[in-house]
Design a protein around this motif. Structure first.
Motif, PDB file in Angstrom:
ATOM      1  N   CYS A 290       0.816  -1.230   0.000  1.00  0.00           N
ATOM      2  CA  CYS A 290       0.000   0.000   0.000  1.00  0.00           C
ATOM      3  C   CYS A 290       0.841   1.268   0.000  1.00  0.00           C
ATOM      4  N   HIS A 291       2.100   1.155   0.389  1.00  0.00           N
ATOM      5  CA  HIS A 291       2.924   2.367   0.528  1.00  0.00           C
ATOM      6  C   HIS A 291       4.037   2.384  -0.503  1.00  0.00           C
ATOM      7  N   HIS A 292       3.697   2.042  -1.758  1.00  0.00           N
ATOM      8  CA  HIS A 292       4.783   1.932  -2.741  1.00  0.00           C
ATOM      9  C   HIS A 292       5.112   3.233  -3.451  1.00  0.00           C
ATOM     10  N   THR A 296       0.183   7.046  -2.350  1.00  0.00           N
ATOM     11  CA  THR A 296      -0.633   6.010  -1.720  1.00  0.00           C
ATOM     12  C   THR A 296      -0.486   6.077  -0.205  1.00  0.00           C
ATOM     13  N   GLY A 297      -1.400   5.419   0.495  1.00  0.00           N
ATOM     14  CA  GLY A 297      -1.302   5.256   1.948  1.00  0.00           C
ATOM     15  C   GLY A 297      -0.911   6.508   2.707  1.00  0.00           C
ATOM     16  N   GLY A 298      -1.778   7.524   2.712  1.00  0.00           N
ATOM     17  CA  GLY A 298      -1.501   8.723   3.496  1.00  0.00           C
ATOM     18  C   GLY A 298      -0.308   9.506   2.963  1.00  0.00           C
ATOM     19  N   GLY A 301       5.367   7.030   1.012  1.00  0.00           N
ATOM     20  CA  GLY A 301       5.975   6.031   0.135  1.00  0.00           C
ATOM     21  C   GLY A 301       7.164   5.415   0.835  1.00  0.00           C
ATOM     22  N   MET A 302       7.204   4.087   0.924  1.00  0.00           N
ATOM     23  CA  MET A 302       8.360   3.446   1.563  1.00  0.00           C
ATOM     24  C   MET A 302       9.268   2.899   0.472  1.00  0.00           C
ATOM     25  N   VAL A 303       9.788   3.809  -0.323  1.00  0.00           N
ATOM     26  CA  VAL A 303      10.620   3.419  -1.449  1.00  0.00           C
ATOM     27  C   VAL A 303      12.047   3.193  -0.978  1.00  0.00           C
ATOM     28  N   GLY A 311       8.287  10.698   5.290  1.00  0.00           N
ATOM     29  CA  GLY A 311       6.911  10.559   5.732  1.00  0.00           C
ATOM     30  C   GLY A 311       5.888  11.069   4.750  1.00  0.00           C
ATOM     31  N   GLY A 312       4.628  11.043   5.175  1.00  0.00           N
ATOM     32  CA  GLY A 312       3.528  11.426   4.307  1.00  0.00           C
ATOM     33  C   GLY A 312       2.826  12.663   4.810  1.00  0.00           C
ATOM     34  N   ALA A 313       1.494  12.620   4.755  1.00  0.00           N
ATOM     35  CA  ALA A 313       0.693  13.785   5.114  1.00  0.00           C
ATOM     36  C   ALA A 313       1.009  14.301   6.521  1.00  0.00           C
ATOM     37  N   SER A 326       7.270   8.149  18.084  1.00  0.00           N
ATOM     38  CA  SER A 326       7.286   8.227  16.626  1.00  0.00           C
ATOM     39  C   SER A 326       5.970   7.771  16.025  1.00  0.00           C
ATOM     40  N   LEU A 327       5.565   8.479  14.952  1.00  0.00           N
ATOM     41  CA  LEU A 327       4.327   8.146  14.248  1.00  0.00           C
ATOM     42  C   LEU A 327       4.307   6.674  13.829  1.00  0.00           C
ATOM     43  N   LEU A 328       5.447   6.194  13.356  1.00  0.00           N
ATOM     44  CA  LEU A 328       5.524   4.813  12.886  1.00  0.00           C
ATOM     45  C   LEU A 328       5.086   3.838  13.985  1.00  0.00           C
ATOM     46  N   ARG A 330       3.399   4.596  16.802  1.00  0.00           N
ATOM     47  CA  ARG A 330       2.013   4.839  17.223  1.00  0.00           C
ATOM     48  C   ARG A 330       1.042   4.196  16.232  1.00  0.00           C
ATOM     49  N   LYS A 331       1.380   4.265  14.931  1.00  0.00           N
ATOM     50  CA  LYS A 331       0.509   3.639  13.933  1.00  0.00           C
ATOM     51  C   LYS A 331       0.522   2.115  14.068  1.00  0.00           C
ATOM     52  N   LEU A 332       1.667   1.559  14.460  1.00  0.00           N
ATOM     53  CA  LEU A 332       1.749   0.104  14.617  1.00  0.00           C
ATOM     54  C   LEU A 332       1.023  -0.358  15.880  1.00  0.00           C
ATOM     55  N   LYS A 333       1.057   0.486  16.946  1.00  0.00           N
ATOM     56  CA  LYS A 333       0.391   0.110  18.190  1.00  0.00           C
ATOM     57  C   LYS A 333      -1.075   0.518  18.189  1.00  0.00           C
ATOM     58  N   GLU A 338      -4.477   9.406  14.333  1.00  0.00           N
ATOM     59  CA  GLU A 338      -5.646   9.604  13.481  1.00  0.00           C
ATOM     60  C   GLU A 338      -5.629   8.460  12.482  1.00  0.00           C
ATOM     61  N   GLY A 339      -6.782   8.165  11.892  1.00  0.00           N
ATOM     62  CA  GLY A 339      -6.839   7.088  10.901  1.00  0.00           C
ATOM     63  C   GLY A 339      -6.717   5.725  11.554  1.00  0.00           C
ATOM     64  N   GLN A 340      -6.311   4.743  10.773  1.00  0.00           N
ATOM     65  CA  GLN A 340      -6.333   3.353  11.205  1.00  0.00           C
ATOM     66  C   GLN A 340      -5.018   2.888  11.830  1.00  0.00           C
ATOM     67  N   ARG A 341      -5.125   1.774  12.551  1.00  0.00           N
ATOM     68  CA  ARG A 341      -3.915   1.093  12.990  1.00  0.00           C
ATOM     69  C   ARG A 341      -3.303   0.385  11.775  1.00  0.00           C
ATOM     70  N   MET A 342      -1.976   0.297  11.731  1.00  0.00           N
ATOM     71  CA  MET A 342      -1.296  -0.342  10.607  1.00  0.00           C
ATOM     72  C   MET A 342      -0.748  -1.695  11.012  1.00  0.00           C
ATOM     73  N   PRO A 343      -0.602  -2.643  10.104  1.00  0.00           N
ATOM     74  CA  PRO A 343      -0.988  -2.578   8.696  1.00  0.00           C
ATOM     75  C   PRO A 343      -2.504  -2.621   8.532  1.00  0.00           C
ATOM     76  N   ARG A 344      -3.020  -1.684   7.815  1.00  0.00           N
ATOM     77  CA  ARG A 344      -4.449  -1.534   7.617  1.00  0.00           C
ATOM     78  C   ARG A 344      -5.076  -2.809   7.056  1.00  0.00           C
TER      79      ARG A 344
HETATM   80  C1  HEC Z   1      -3.917  -2.180   2.965  1.00  0.00           C
HETATM   81  C2  HEC Z   1      -3.168  -0.986   2.809  1.00  0.00           C
HETATM   82  C3  HEC Z   1      -2.130  -0.605   3.850  1.00  0.00           C
HETATM   83  C4  HEC Z   1      -1.186  -1.395   4.427  1.00  0.00           C
HETATM   84  C5  HEC Z   1      -0.919  -2.863   4.206  1.00  0.00           C
HETATM   85  C6  HEC Z   1      -0.418  -0.544   5.286  1.00  0.00           C
HETATM   86  N1  HEC Z   1      -0.899   0.733   5.218  1.00  0.00           N
HETATM   87 FE1  HEC Z   1      -0.187   2.344   6.254  1.00  0.00          FE
HETATM   88  N2  HEC Z   1      -1.648   3.508   5.464  1.00  0.00           N
HETATM   89  C7  HEC Z   1      -2.621   3.090   4.586  1.00  0.00           C
HETATM   90  C8  HEC Z   1      -3.556   4.198   4.339  1.00  0.00           C
HETATM   91  C9  HEC Z   1      -4.741   4.147   3.409  1.00  0.00           C
HETATM   92  C10 HEC Z   1      -3.114   5.283   5.134  1.00  0.00           C
HETATM   93  C11 HEC Z   1      -3.764   6.681   5.276  1.00  0.00           C
HETATM   94  C12 HEC Z   1      -4.942   6.632   6.224  1.00  0.00           C
HETATM   95  C13 HEC Z   1      -4.586   6.363   7.644  1.00  0.00           C
HETATM   96  O1  HEC Z   1      -3.657   7.010   8.184  1.00  0.00           O
HETATM   97  O2  HEC Z   1      -5.217   5.525   8.245  1.00  0.00           O
HETATM   98  C14 HEC Z   1      -1.902   4.818   5.804  1.00  0.00           C
HETATM   99  C15 HEC Z   1      -1.159   5.602   6.677  1.00  0.00           C
HETATM  100  C16 HEC Z   1      -0.013   5.215   7.301  1.00  0.00           C
HETATM  101  C17 HEC Z   1       0.823   6.067   8.103  1.00  0.00           C
HETATM  102  C18 HEC Z   1       0.572   7.538   8.380  1.00  0.00           C
HETATM  103  C19 HEC Z   1       1.047   8.378   7.236  1.00  0.00           C
HETATM  104  C20 HEC Z   1       0.805   9.838   7.460  1.00  0.00           C
HETATM  105  O3  HEC Z   1       1.728  10.637   7.182  1.00  0.00           O
HETATM  106  O4  HEC Z   1      -0.291  10.194   7.895  1.00  0.00           O
HETATM  107  C21 HEC Z   1       1.850   5.317   8.559  1.00  0.00           C
HETATM  108  C22 HEC Z   1       3.003   5.784   9.433  1.00  0.00           C
HETATM  109  C23 HEC Z   1       1.673   3.987   8.046  1.00  0.00           C
HETATM  110  N3  HEC Z   1       0.547   3.965   7.261  1.00  0.00           N
HETATM  111  C24 HEC Z   1       2.510   2.913   8.309  1.00  0.00           C
HETATM  112  C25 HEC Z   1       2.283   1.640   7.833  1.00  0.00           C
HETATM  113  C26 HEC Z   1       3.118   0.525   8.185  1.00  0.00           C
HETATM  114  C27 HEC Z   1       4.355   0.607   9.058  1.00  0.00           C
HETATM  115  C28 HEC Z   1       2.617  -0.558   7.553  1.00  0.00           C
HETATM  116  C29 HEC Z   1       3.125  -1.977   7.611  1.00  0.00           C
HETATM  117  C30 HEC Z   1       3.348  -2.550   8.889  1.00  0.00           C
HETATM  118  C31 HEC Z   1       1.443  -0.124   6.812  1.00  0.00           C
HETATM  119  N4  HEC Z   1       1.285   1.208   7.004  1.00  0.00           N
HETATM  120  C32 HEC Z   1       0.663  -0.969   6.047  1.00  0.00           C
HETATM  121  C33 HEC Z   1      -2.706   1.846   4.004  1.00  0.00           C
HETATM  122  C34 HEC Z   1      -1.944   0.744   4.348  1.00  0.00           C
END
Ligand code: HEC
Ligand code: HEC
Length: 653
Positions: A290-292, A296-298, A301-303, A311-313, A326-328, A330-333, A338-344
Motif C-alpha cells: 500500500c505504501h509503494h 498512496t497510503g496517506g 511512500g516506503m521506497v 513521511g507522508g501527510a 514516533s508516528l511509525l 504509534r501507527k503500529l500500536k 488519526e486514521g487506522q492502525r497499521m498494517p491496515r
Molecule cells: C492495505 C493498505 C495498507 C497497508 C498494508 C499498510 N498501510 Fe499504512 N496507510 C494506509 C492508508 C490508506 C493510510 C492513510 C490513512 C490512515 O492514516 O489511516 C496509511 C497511513 C499510514 C501512516 C501515516 C502516514 C501519514 O503521514 O499520515 C503510517 C506511518 C503507516 N501507514 C505505516 C504503515 C506501516 C508501518 C505498515 C506496515 C506494517 C502499513 N502502514 C501498512 C494503508 C496501508
C-alpha cells in the motif's frame, strides 16, 4: 573546412563553493557567422560569456542589482542563439551558467523572476521530444514502433516548472504551494495523474493566474504538461526526492539544497538492530503493497530509507532516539493516532516485532548498509547477503539473474553458462557464451588482483553478465529495469537490483582489424568492476569511473578503451556544473567518460581503489571513504581536476 576549438573555463569561488562552467567555442565557423549578421547585433557565445563574466564580477563586488541587469542582457542575447535551428555547441552550457548565476542572485535576495533563461536541451533530450506541433498530438511512436512514448518529466516538465514557477514555488512557498521535487509536487495534490485538464496545476496556468510576475507558459509547454499528466504523470529520473532544479538543465548548487536529516549508513555494534536485516523485510512484506509511492497510503511512500523517514501527510515517521513518540510506532500500536492502525486491514504485528522496530528507532534509527536513497529491496537483499556464504549467495544470485532476463525479454531464450564467479546469461550461441565466460573468468581474476589483492571475491556471490545479441534487446532490457528509454550511445552498464549484481553489455562489433577479444575483455572488466563498487555502496559515477580505470589496466590496448580519452573534452564541455556530475544527472555516457578520466587521475595504481573498496565493505559511507582515501571531498577534487583539464590544449578534431 578546418577550425580551431577554444576551451575557456571559469572557476570562481562564491559563498564558499565553486561554480564551474566550461564552454566550447567553435572558433572560425562561428566567428564568420557572427560577422555576417553583425548588423543584427547577434552576440557570439564568447561575447555572451564575457557579459556573464561581468555580471559575476558585479556579484563578487557585492553589487547584485547591477549583476542582475547584466544577466538580463546576457539572457536576451542567449535567447537569440536559442531560437536558431541549430544553436551553437556551448549554448547549453551558457544557459546553465546563466541559470546558476540567477540562482545565486536569488540567494542574495534579488527578484529575478523577470529574467527568463532560454531552455536549451541537450541533443539526447531533443531526440525524445514530441514533434514540433503546437498542441498535444497522439502518442509518439518510438523507434521500436510499438509502445507509445511518454513526455519526460526530467527532460521537459521539470525544466518548465523551474523556468516559470521556480522562484516562487521551488525556492519559495508562495500561496503555501511548493514543489521542491517530483515527490513534493505529487504530494501537493495539485496533479491528478491521468487527468491533466482537471489538475489544479494546469488550471491555474490555463486561467492565466499563474505564473505571476510577467512570465508566460507557451501553448506548447502547456500541451506537454497536460499530456504528461494524462499519461499518468510518471517519474523518469533516478530519484523522485531530488530537487527539481537539480534534475532540469538549470542547476542549483548543493549548498542551496536543504539538508535532509536522513540516517546515514553506519557500522553496527553487537546488539544493535540491523535495519537491512530486520526492519526492511517487515516493511517490504507488510506495508509496501500500500505504501509503494508517495501518492498512496496517506502520502507515505516506503521506497527508500529517505522516503520512509520523510513521511507522508503527517510528516516525519520517526525521530531518531524517540521510538515510542514516533508516528511509525504509534501507527503500529494503534495509540494516539488519526486514521487506522497499521498494517491496515491486516492483523496487527506482534508485540515482539513492534518492540524491535521501536528499539531500532531508540538506538538511533540507523541505516547499516548502502545509502538512504537505495531501494528498500536492495537494502534488504544486501542485509541477507551478509549472512550467506559466497556459494549460497551465488546460487541465489544466478537464478535471480535468469528471472531478471525473463522479466525483461520474455520472448528471447537465453543460454546460461556459469563459470566460477561469473554467470553469463545471453541470447547468443552456446559456443559464443562459452567463449565469453572464458574471457570473463580470466578478466575477473585480473580484476581481483587489482582491486582485492588477495583471495577475496571481487563481488561476494559473483556477478551476472547479461549479453545481448542486438542493441534492440539491450534497449528492452534497459527500459524494463530503468523505466525509460536507453540513453543514446550507451552500450554497457552495471547495476545492482535486489539480489543481483550485474553487468549488461552488447558485444563490441568489430571488423577483422579490430581486436575483438581485447574489446570483450575490457568491457567485461569495466562492468564487473563497476558492479563490485555499486554492490559495496559506491555512487554510480564513481563505480563507472572505477570500471574504466580498471579496464584500462586489464586491456588498455583495446580499441574502445583507446577512444575514451579523446571523448573527455567534449563531455566536459557539455557539463553544466560539478553538481550535475556528482549528483548523477549528467547521463550515463557522459558520466562514464568524465569519471573514467577523473577516477583514473586519482587512482593511478590499483592500491587506492582497493583501500576504498575495503572501507566500503566495512560499512563506511561513500563520501567519508572517498574523502579519507583521496584526501579531499569528491566536489573539491573534481572541480580541481576539471579546471586543470580545461586548461589543457585541445587537439583539433
Ligand atoms: C492495505 C493498505 C495498507 C497497508 C498494508 C499498510 N498501510 Fe499504512 N496507510 C494506509 C492508508 C490508506 C493510510 C492513510 C490513512 C490512515 O492514516 O489511516 C496509511 C497511513 C499510514 C501512516 C501515516 C502516514 C501519514 O503521514 O499520515 C503510517 C506511518 C503507516 N501507514 C505505516 C504503515 C506501516 C508501518 C505498515 C506496515 C506494517 C502499513 N502502514 C501498512 C494503508 C496501508
Ligand atoms: C512571482 C511569483 C509566482 C510565480 C512565478 C508563480 N506563482 Fe503560483 N502562486 C504565487 C502566489 C503569490 C500564490 C498565492 C495564491 C494567490 O495569490 O491566490 C500562488 C499560488 C499557486 C497555486 C496554488 C493556488 C491555488 O489556487 O490552488 C498553484 C497551484 C500555483 N501557484 C501554481 C503555479 C505554477 C504552475 C506556476 C508556474 C507556471 C506558478 N504558480 C508561478 C506566486 C507565483
Amino acid at each position: 573546412m578546418g577550425y580551431t576549438s577554444v576551451i575557456s573555463m571559469h572557476c570562481k569561488r562564491i559563498a564558499g563553493r565553486f561554480v564551474v562552467a566550461v564552454v566550447l567555442v567553435q572558433g572560425m565557423a562561428l566567428q564568420s557567422a557572427a560577422q555576417d549578421v553583425a548588423t543584427n547585433a547577434q552576440a557570439t557565445p564568447k561575447e555572451i560569456r564575457e557579459t556573464l563574466n561581468q555580471a559575476r564580477e558585479m556579484l563578487d563586488e557585492r553589487r547584485p542589482s547591477k549583476a542582475s541587469e547584466i544577466l538580463a542582457k546576457a539572457a536576451k542575447q542567449l535567447e537569440q542563439l536559442a531560437v536558431l535551428p541549430q544553436p551553437p555547441s556551448g549554448a547549453r552550457a551558457l544557459a546553465a551558467a546563466c541559470a546558476s548565476l540567477k540562482d545565486d542572485l536569488e540567494l542574495e535576495g534579488i527578484d529575478v523572476t523577470g529574467i527568463t533563461i532560454p531552455s536549451l536541451k541537450s541533443s539526447a533530450i531533443k531526440a525524445a521530444d514530441p514533434p514540433a506541433a503546437g498542441v498535444a498530438t497522439g502518442p509518439v511512436r518510438n523507434r521500436k514502433g510499438a509502445q507509445p512514448q511518454g513526455v519526460s518529466f526530467t527532460g521537459q516538465v521539470a525544466p518548465m516548472f523551474v523556468k516559470h514557477c521556480g522562484g516562487c514555488h521551488i525556492a519559495g512557498k508562495k500561496g503555501e504551494f511548493q514543489m521542491v521535487s517530483y515527490e513534493g509536487l505529487m504530494r501537493s495534490g495539485m496533479v491528478r495523474p491521468g487527468d491533466g485538464i482537471s489538475s489544479r496545476v494546469v488550471d491555474v496556468i490555463q486561467t492565466g493566474d499563474m505564473p505571476r510576475g510577467g512570465g508566460k507558459v507557451t501553448p506548447d509547454e502547456l500541451a506537454t504538461l497536460i499530456r504528461w499528466i494524462d499519461m499518468g504523470a510518471a517519474f523518469d529520473g533516478p530519484d523522485p526526492t531530488l530537487r527539481m532544479n537539480a534534475i532540469g538543465p538549470a542547476v542549483v548548487p548543493k549548498a542551496a539544497m536543504p539538508a535532509a536529516a536522513v540516517p546515514k549508513p553506519v557500522s553496527l555494534k553487537p546488539g544493535d538492530i540491523s535495519f537491512a536485516l530486520e526492519i526492511a523485510p517487515i516493511l517490504l512484506k507488510q506495508c509496501v503493497s500500500c505504501h509503494h509511492t508517495d501518492t498512496t497510503g496517506g502520502g507515505l511512500g516506503m521506497v527508500s530509507m529517505e522516503s520512509l523517514q520523510h513521511g507522508g501527510a503527517s510528516g516525519a515517521t520517526f525521530v531518531a532516539g524517540k521510538g515510542a513518540d514516533s508516528l511509525l510506532i504509534r501507527k503500529l500500536k494503534g495509540v494516539g493516532i488519526e486514521g487506522q492502525r497499521m498494517p491496515r486491514g491486516k492483523p496487527p504485528l506482534s508485540d515482539a516485532v513492534i518492540a524491535r522496530v521501536e528499539k531500532w528507532i531508540d538506538q538511533g534509527a540507523r541505516l547499516d548498509v548502502l545509502t538512504p536513497q537505495a531501494a528498500l529491496e536492495t537494502v534488504a537483499a544486501k542485509g541477507r547477503a551478509k549472512h550467506l556464504s559466497h556459494e549460497e549467495l551465488a546460487a541465489q544470485r544466478f537464478s535471480a539473474g535468469g528471472l531478471m532476463w525473463k522479466r525483461a525479454l520474455a520472448d528471447e531464450k537465453a543460454t546460461i553458462v556459469t563459470r566460477g564467479s561469473v554467470c553469463v546469461v545471453g541470447n547468443i550461441s552456446q559456443s559464443r557464451s562459452d567463449e565469453i565466460a572464458t574471457v570473463a573468468e580470466a578478466s575477473l581474476a585480473t580484476v581481483q588482483k587489482l582491486i582485492r589483492g588477495d583471495e577475496r571475491q571481487v563481488v561476494k556471490g559473483g556477478v551476472v553478465l547479461f549479453v545481448f545479441a542486438k542493441p534492440y534487446d539491450y534497449s528492452n532490457f534497459w527500459q524494463t529495469i530503468r523505466g525509460h528509454e536507453r540513453p543514446k550511445g550507451l552500450t554497457a552498464h552495471a547495476g545492482v537490483l535486489g539480489d543481483v549484481a550485474y553487468g549488461a553489455l552488447t558485444l563490441p562489433t568489430g571488423s577483422e582489424e579490430v581486436d575483438e577479444a581485447a574489446d570483450t575483455a575490457s568491457v567485461v572488466a569495466e562492468q564487473m568492476t563497476a558492479a563490485a563498487f555499486l554492490a559495496a555502496g559506491a555512487t554510480e559515477w564513481f563505480a563507472s569511473g572505477a570500471g574504466r580505470t580498471v579496464a584500462l589496466k586489464v586491456a588498455g590496448k583495446a580499441p574502445r578503451a583507446q577512444a575514451w580519452r579523446q571523448e573527455v573534452p567534449k563531455a566536459l564541455a557539455g557539463l553544466g556544473s560539478s553538481t550535475e556530475f556528482l549528483s548523477g544527472n549528467a547521463g550515463p555516457v557522459a558520466t562514464a567518460t568524465i569519471s573514467g578520466a577523473f577516477v583514473g587521475s586519482l587512482a593511478a595504481s590499483g592500491a587506492k581503489l582497493r583501500t576504498l573498496l575495503d572501507q566500503l565493505d566495512a560499512g563506511m559511507p561513500f563520501e567519508a571513504a572517498f574523502t579519507e582515501v583521496f584526501r579531499g571531498s569528491p566536489q573539491a577534487l573534481f572541480e580541481a581536476w576539471a579546471a586543470k583539464e580545461a586548461r589543457k590544449p585541445v587537439r583539433p578534431t
